[in-house]
Design an enzyme around this catalytic site. Structure first.
Site, short mmCIF file in Angstrom:
data_model
loop_
_atom_site.label_atom_id
_atom_site.label_comp_id
_atom_site.label_asym_id
_atom_site.label_seq_id
_atom_site.Cartn_x
_atom_site.Cartn_y
_atom_site.Cartn_z
N GLY A 198 0.84 -1.19 0.00
CA GLY A 198 0.00 0.00 0.00
C GLY A 198 0.87 1.25 0.00
N ALA A 200 0.48 5.44 0.42
CA ALA A 200 -0.36 6.60 0.74
C ALA A 200 0.44 7.88 0.52
CB ALA A 200 -0.84 6.51 2.19
N SER A 201 -0.19 9.00 0.82
CA SER A 201 0.46 10.29 0.57
C SER A 201 1.65 10.53 1.48
CB SER A 201 -0.56 11.42 0.74
OG SER A 201 -1.13 11.37 2.03
N ALA A 203 3.14 7.87 3.57
CA ALA A 203 3.93 6.67 3.88
C ALA A 203 3.54 5.54 2.96
CB ALA A 203 3.70 6.27 5.34
N GLN A 204 4.30 4.45 3.07
CA GLN A 204 3.95 3.23 2.36
C GLN A 204 4.17 2.04 3.29
OE1 GLN A 204 6.82 4.17 -0.76
NE2 GLN A 204 7.80 2.17 -0.44
N VAL A 205 3.52 0.90 2.96
CA VAL A 205 3.54 -0.26 3.84
C VAL A 205 4.12 -1.46 3.10
CG1 VAL A 205 2.14 -1.80 5.27
CG2 VAL A 205 1.52 0.61 5.08
N ASP A 352 -10.39 9.44 9.42
CA ASP A 352 -10.02 9.20 8.02
C ASP A 352 -10.49 7.83 7.55
OD1 ASP A 352 -8.93 9.93 5.61
OD2 ASP A 352 -6.89 9.34 6.12
#
Length: 586
Positions: A198, A200-201, A203-205, A352
């Site tokens: 994943g 996101a704006s 961070a990433q996972v 969110d």
């Protein structure tokens, strides 16, 4: 010719130059050219020295110089698109004429022109946000969630930013992990997937396996430059909004940049994610009947978060739900229960809840205490708000008045919450339905009319100005509650996208009934607290008032439960009819 010579001579005397063609002029020309070449060489040498010095400074202070240059570039991108959009609206956005003042064809042409300007402006802004990334993507995601506040063209254009984010490279991720944890990726993990699961704006996972324990984990890592640019980006956004406000005084969305300024530092510190997730786990520990799962947090630094890995897919993935025999209506109901519990009872709200943060994990029927064949997995715990008890009580009273269509109470509680007299517009923003639906007490009935922003704009040409006035007046905590409401509506719409219209409408009615139930709980508890703290001359009088308060709640809540059961029966009948029609056609 001769007459003009004294004038030319006088002009040349300024530099004391000999007359062209004379011997002295030839000598002077040679000397002058040497002097000119000398001055040119001096200037060139000075320029070269300055360049070498600047390059040396840049090399010596590379990080600072790069940051300044990058910040100037990002700010220029934002400033450029702001000027373009402001100019486009100023030159090409027509006023919507009053009803009946022009023909229908002319009115449609004007509306088409306004829509084209909205789309053009939104596309320009979207490209600029994607170019800058980070905080700017977050701004676009905020805009996409404001479906009952901003023109639909803007919201639809920005919705793609919920899933379109650029991943950082594996080397960059490794550097962040090493700097924050003091260990390399290889030292921490025996397996670390190169492809993020994943992005996101902020961070990433990545999926990984802990070297020490062999446990499968998810590793959330902040993009390396987000924190570096965050302050200048927020300042630039604030200046952008101030500039637009100076050109268009009706634009009063400075609260959006103020909200980002308050929220972003918390979201950029992943230690807050860990604290918030553990708080939610504790809050729902006593609710075994709600299928909520929060991944266990293992380790957190400011930019790295290691947590339990949980399988699942987005809650709006209908094909995945069907594949595992999961009922979307049950998913919708349990999401609603979770967030109603947070809003009206616990006062600790995840702000969110877009589909990327709400996953569904299949389970064997009866394998969990809640009895469902799925778990709701709540992700991304960076953005929460603590809702004060007084706010929860007033908010509950407002919603309960809306359900009953009690205009006097709506006006009273709207004034309390929003600080304005625009109670009709505030009610529309809150419910997502037209005022005619509310005033006819149809919000919780089958005759409820859907909200139509275009129709409302035609009826009220100053609608946008009034909306910005309302949003500029409400307390900051209510802004995030409104955003959360809009995101939950979007989730509900997607979950019932392939259902018959009657089922979709019944699902919305059940949402209203669920809200009413939790409003009643909040009102009951607030009134009970007031009765308990109020002095009583006779002790039995307090007991009597508490009993009446609880009895009133029971009667009202029982009526809601009966209506809810009736809707369930009607749903079963509608679905049976739909299946029967399909089998007949086949």
């Amino acid at each position: 010719m001769l007459g003009s010579r004294p004038f030319v001579a006088r002009a040349l005397q300024v530099r004391q130059l000999p007359w062209p063609g004379s011997r002295s002029h030839q000598f002077y020309s040679t000397t002058a050219s040497r002097g000119l070449r000398s001055r040119r060489w001096q200037r060139s040498a000075f320029g070269a020295a300055l360049t070498v010095g600047a390059c040396g400074y840049t090399v010596y202070n590379y990080d600072t110089a790069y940051l300044v240059a990058a910040s100037v570039y990002r700010s220029s991108v934002a400033a450029n698109v702001t000027c373009q959009v402001a100019w486009d609206y100023y030159r090409n956005f027509p006023e919507l004429p009053a009803e009946g003042s022009v023909s229908e064809d002319e009115r449609r042409a004007i509306q088409d022109q306004r829509s084209k300007v909205h789309v053009r402006a939104a596309e320009k802004v979207k490209r600029a946000l994607m170019k800058n990334g980070g905080v700017y993507i977050k701004l676009g995601q905020h805009i996409s969630a404001m479906q009952y506040v901003l023109p639909m063209e803007w919201c639809q254009t920005m919705q793609m930013l919920q899933d379109r984010n650029t991943a950082s490279s594996l080397d960059e991720i490794g550097q962040v992990i090493a700097l924050d944890t003091g260990k390399t990726v290889d030292e921490l993990f025996s397996v670390f997937d190169a492809e993020p699961i994943g992005v996101a704006s902020l961070a990433q996972v990545h999926r990984a396996v802990l070297r020490e324990t062999g446990e499968e984990v998810a590793v959330k890592v902040q993009h390396p430059m987000v924190r570096t640019y965050s302050d200048i980006d927020i300042a630039t956004v604030s200046v952008m909004f101030e500039f637009i406000h100076s050109v268009f005084p009706d634009f009063k969305f400075m609260w959006l940049s103020a909200e980002m300024k308050g929220s972003l530092p918390r979201e950029l510190d992943f230690c807050n994610d860990k604290i918030n997730a553990e708080q939610v786990q504790w809050n729902f520990a006593q609710h075994a009947d709600i299928p909520l799962t929060v991944p266990r947090m293992i380790q957190a630094t400011e930019r790295v978060l290691i947590m339990e890995y949980v399988n699942g897919r987005r809650c709006d993935d209908l094909a995945y739900l069907r594949q595992h025999n999961i009922d979307p209506s049950q998913v919708s109901r349990e999401i609603g229960r979770v967030f109603a519990e947070m809003t009206y009872v616990q006062g600790f709200l995840h702000c969110d809840p877009h589909p990327g943060n709400l996953f569904v994990r299949p389970r064997a029927q009866g394998s969990a205490s809640h009895g469902y064949n799925f778990d709701l997995v709540l992700l991304d715990h960076g953005l929460y708000r603590q809702l004060p008890s007084q706010f929860r009580y007033e908010y509950a009273e407002m919603w309960y008045a809306l359900m009953r269509g009690d205009q006097a109470q709506i006006k009273h509680w709207s004034r309390k919450l929003s600080g304005t007299d625009l109670y009709q517009l505030f009610s529309v923003i809150l419910t997502g339905h037209n005022w005619s639906t509310i005033e006819t007490k149809s919000l919780g009935s089958t005759s409820a009319a859907e909200f139509n922003l275009d129709a409302l704009t035609q009826q009220q040409p100053d609608l946008f100005q009034n909306i910005t006035e309302v949003l500029a007046s409400v307390p900051p905590v209510l802004l995030l509650v409104l955003k959360t409401n809009d995101l939950l509506r979007m989730v509900d719409q997607r979950l019932f996208a392939d259902q018959p219209p009657a089922v979709q409408h019944h699902a919305q009615l059940r949402t209203w009934l669920r809200i009413s139930h939790y409003c009643l709980i909040a009102i009951r508890d607030a009134r009970a607290a007031e009765i308990s703290h109020r002095p009583a001359a006779v002790p039995l009088a307090r007991v009597y008032r508490l009993a009446i308060n609880r009895l009133g709640f029971w009667f009202s809540d029982t009526a809601l439960s009966v209506y809810k059961a009736l809707l369930v029966v009607q749903d079963m009948f509608v679905r049976w009819q739909a299946l029967f029609r399909r089998s007949t056609i086949a």
